[in-house]
Write a protein that holds these residues in place. Structure first.
Motif, mmCIF file in Angstrom:
data_model
loop_
_atom_site.group_PDB
_atom_site.id
_atom_site.type_symbol
_atom_site.label_atom_id
_atom_site.label_comp_id
_atom_site.label_asym_id
_atom_site.label_seq_id
_atom_site.Cartn_x
_atom_site.Cartn_y
_atom_site.Cartn_z
ATOM 1 N N ALA A 192 0.787 -1.093 -0.067
ATOM 2 C CA ALA A 192 -0.068 -0.128 -0.130
ATOM 3 C C ALA A 192 0.863 1.399 0.053
ATOM 4 O O ALA A 192 0.647 2.344 -0.579
ATOM 5 C CB ALA A 192 -1.130 0.051 1.278
ATOM 6 N N SER A 193 2.206 1.191 0.595
ATOM 7 C CA SER A 193 2.947 2.445 0.741
ATOM 8 C C SER A 193 3.542 2.630 -0.552
ATOM 9 O O SER A 193 3.914 3.955 -0.948
ATOM 10 C CB SER A 193 4.034 2.218 1.721
ATOM 11 N N ARG A 194 3.437 1.930 -1.483
ATOM 12 C CA ARG A 194 4.007 2.306 -2.806
ATOM 13 C C ARG A 194 3.113 2.418 -4.047
ATOM 14 O O ARG A 194 3.188 2.695 -5.023
ATOM 15 C CB ARG A 194 4.810 0.825 -3.367
ATOM 16 N N SER A 195 1.615 2.568 -3.638
ATOM 17 C CA SER A 195 0.486 2.649 -4.487
ATOM 18 C C SER A 195 0.324 4.102 -4.824
ATOM 19 O O SER A 195 -0.332 4.428 -5.844
ATOM 20 C CB SER A 195 -0.791 2.163 -3.896
ATOM 21 N N THR A 196 0.750 5.070 -4.257
ATOM 22 C CA THR A 196 0.651 6.684 -4.721
ATOM 23 C C THR A 196 1.397 6.807 -5.767
ATOM 24 O O THR A 196 2.517 6.606 -5.837
ATOM 25 C CB THR A 196 1.079 7.267 -3.535
ATOM 26 N N LEU A 197 1.056 7.336 -6.969
ATOM 27 C CA LEU A 197 1.628 7.830 -8.331
ATOM 28 C C LEU A 197 2.104 9.272 -8.010
ATOM 29 O O LEU A 197 1.212 10.013 -7.687
ATOM 30 C CB LEU A 197 0.506 7.652 -9.164
ATOM 31 N N ASN A 198 3.448 9.270 -8.115
ATOM 32 C CA ASN A 198 3.904 10.795 -8.029
ATOM 33 C C ASN A 198 4.150 11.339 -9.685
ATOM 34 O O ASN A 198 4.771 10.658 -10.283
ATOM 35 C CB ASN A 198 5.256 10.762 -7.430
ATOM 36 N N VAL A 199 3.352 12.407 -9.984
ATOM 37 C CA VAL A 199 3.237 12.873 -11.030
ATOM 38 C C VAL A 199 4.188 14.201 -10.983
ATOM 39 O O VAL A 199 4.191 14.838 -10.293
ATOM 40 C CB VAL A 199 1.934 13.529 -11.590
ATOM 41 N N VAL A 200 5.420 13.869 -12.014
ATOM 42 C CA VAL A 200 6.647 14.776 -11.693
ATOM 43 C C VAL A 200 6.501 15.706 -13.000
ATOM 44 O O VAL A 200 5.994 15.479 -14.287
ATOM 45 C CB VAL A 200 7.818 13.983 -11.933
ATOM 46 N N THR A 201 6.640 16.820 -12.896
ATOM 47 C CA THR A 201 6.570 17.927 -13.872
ATOM 48 C C THR A 201 7.687 18.994 -13.687
ATOM 49 O O THR A 201 8.334 18.785 -12.706
ATOM 50 C CB THR A 201 5.298 18.645 -13.921
ATOM 51 N N ASN A 202 8.004 19.906 -14.426
ATOM 52 C CA ASN A 202 8.858 20.940 -14.179
ATOM 53 C C ASN A 202 8.185 22.309 -14.367
ATOM 54 O O ASN A 202 8.973 23.389 -14.620
ATOM 55 C CB ASN A 202 10.283 20.920 -15.224
ATOM 56 N N CYS A 203 7.121 22.449 -14.001
ATOM 57 C CA CYS A 203 6.434 23.657 -14.075
ATOM 58 C C CYS A 203 5.344 23.747 -13.075
ATOM 59 O O CYS A 203 4.677 23.286 -12.892
ATOM 60 C CB CYS A 203 5.508 23.752 -15.408
ATOM 61 N N PRO A 204 5.689 25.104 -12.328
ATOM 62 C CA PRO A 204 4.764 25.351 -11.059
ATOM 63 C C PRO A 204 3.393 25.705 -11.570
ATOM 64 O O PRO A 204 2.667 25.500 -10.485
ATOM 65 C CB PRO A 204 5.781 26.498 -10.323
ATOM 66 N N GLY A 205 3.229 26.082 -12.446
ATOM 67 C CA GLY A 205 1.858 26.607 -13.015
ATOM 68 C C GLY A 205 1.243 25.133 -13.362
ATOM 69 O O GLY A 205 -0.054 25.162 -12.888
ATOM 70 N N CYS A 206 1.846 24.233 -13.873
ATOM 71 C CA CYS A 206 1.222 22.836 -13.969
ATOM 72 C C CYS A 206 0.876 22.272 -12.575
ATOM 73 O O CYS A 206 -0.074 21.725 -12.518
ATOM 74 C CB CYS A 206 1.961 21.894 -14.971
ATOM 75 N N MET A 207 1.792 22.405 -11.520
ATOM 76 C CA MET A 207 1.526 21.885 -10.413
ATOM 77 C C MET A 207 0.320 22.454 -9.788
ATOM 78 O O MET A 207 -0.475 21.798 -9.199
ATOM 79 C CB MET A 207 2.802 21.987 -9.668
#
Length: 423
Positions: A375-390
């Motif tokens: 369960a601890s590995r189930s979170t998907l980390n969406v990585v981006t390089n734009c603070p606006g998109c974040m």
């Protein structure tokens, strides 16, 4: 761009419709007038008849300026230049809304006033989200602005890093490294100062001397895209005077494009230093270090490519890093619907475009969960390089009550990995 150049660009459009397949606004609304070839046809008709329609401003304003049409155009029409020029002409003819005039001409050039207003918004925003009576009668744009802003940082990045200069001998893995300036941008300054903290920590660890000019202001892109060329030029002048190093690194693709194309690009006839180079931070780090962190993270990740990162090496560098260090999941390349001021001016349309981005991310999360045993590995980390998109994706995930997905800037993840390495 002058009127002759504008006409040449309009004549180049072959009306092939290739832009329909990539335009986020058209894909959401299926309205032919709101795709590049439709907008260009209307602009051409207005130019020929010299009789602008009342609808023209909305047709121009509802463009995200993501430039996907331009990047996929077989005729190589510079649609962004056409739309910027038309917005400038419309702004001269009809003027800008008072709130935007105040923001562009008084707030953005004066950091002290910008800081005060952002501090005030930190307590106004929660009230607006609750729909409290005293604020319901504010102008709609103002309500959208503060209602959609995420929680602001207690201290801005410029306040945290107010020493402004870090001079370390260029030793270690980097030899004779040039001194660099960090262009912070608005979102990273007020909302995500941890991005700047990650960047300076990496530069410190790599022994790269850097400077953070305290007098820097907004890059000017919001003013430029709104047609206020005078305010944009004023902001550009301030920044040109304070950024003196050979290399300027950015943490926002939009700021990166603005600096590259408007400050030091071919469009400018007077440039302060032709030798100055503008790079996204991940590009700079890749250029000055061959070390790719080898620490494996037992987390699933996906990469969201910002529209304005097209044409840089940043997407390639980040994907390579994620594939080497995480359980990387490929997701579709879809615009998040942010677009700076667009999300505040057209929140419903912005959310509609963002639904496709969120849906593809959710599919990535489902695949990650299906392939994960803990369960601890189930979170998907969406990585981006734009603070606006974040900011946009965090808002969409929060308002839609979507769990199991986190959004991170690439520099934060890169910094975490590098800290665990012996450099």
């Amino acid at each position: 761009m002058n009127i002759v150049d504008l006409q040449n660009e309009l004549d180049r459009c072959a009306k092939c419709g290739q832009c329909r397949s990539v335009c986020p606004v058209f894909l959401a609304l299926k309205d032919e007038t709101l795709v590049a070839r439709g907008r260009l046809a209307i602009i051409q008709a207005v130019q020929q008849t010299n009789s602008p329609t009342g609808k023209l401003k909305e047709i121009l304003d509802t463009c995200l300026m993501c430039r996907r049409c331009e990047e996929n155009c077989p005729s190589q029409v510079n649609t962004s230049d056409v739309f910027k020029e038309m917005r400038r002409l419309m702004s001269r003819q009809k003027g800008l809304p008072p709130l935007l005039c105040f923001a562009f001409r008084w707030v953005l050039p004066n950091r002290w006033l910008y800081d005060i207003l952002m501090h005030l918004s930190s307590w106004v925003s929660p009230i607006l989200r609750q729909g409290t009576a005293p604020v319901r009668h504010l102008p709609l744009y103002f309500t959208n602005l503060f209602g959609r802003l995420p929680r602001l940082a207690h201290r801005s990045a410029l306040q945290i890093h107010n020493s402004s200069f870090r001079a370390l001998p260029p030793v270690g893995i980097i030899n004779n490294s040039p001194k660099v300036s960090i262009f912070i941008g608005c979102a990273a300054n007020y909302i995500y100062p941890e991005i700047i903290q990650a960047l300076v920590s990496i530069l410190d660890q790599l022994k790269v001397p850097y400077v953070i000019p305290q007098a820097q202001v907004c890059c000017g892109m919001p003013a430029l895209l709104s047609g206020d060329e005078q305010s944009a030029q004023r902001l550009m002048k301030i920044n040109r005077e304070v950024f003196k190093t050979d290399t300027i690194i950015t943490v926002c693709p939009t700021c990166n494009r603005m600096l590259k194309e408007e400050y030091f690009g071919d469009r400018q006839t007077s440039r302060p230093a032709d030798h100055q180079k503008v790079m996204e931070a991940v590009e700079f780090l890749a250029s000055c270090s061959s070390v790719l962190p080898s620490l494996r993270y037992s987390v699933p990740t996906a990469y969201h490519q910002p529209c304005h990162s097209a044409g840089t090496r940043a997407p390639e560098i980040i994907r390579e890093f994620l594939k080497a260090t995480t359980d990387y999941k490929e997701i579709e390349d879809i615009c998040c619907g942010g677009g700076g001021l667009f999300t505040f001016k057209y929140p419903e349309l912005s959310d509609l475009i963002g639904k496709a981005r969120v849906a593809s991310v959710e599919r990535g999360a489902e695949n990650a969960h299906a392939n994960t045993f803990h369960a601890s590995r189930s979170t998907l980390n969406v990585v981006t390089n734009c603070p606006g998109c974040m900011m946009q994706m965090e808002y969409l995930l929060s308002t839609n009550n979507i769990a199991g997905i986190k959004v991170k800037h690439a520099l934060n993840l890169y910094g975490e990995s590098l800290r665990n390495m012996k450099v």
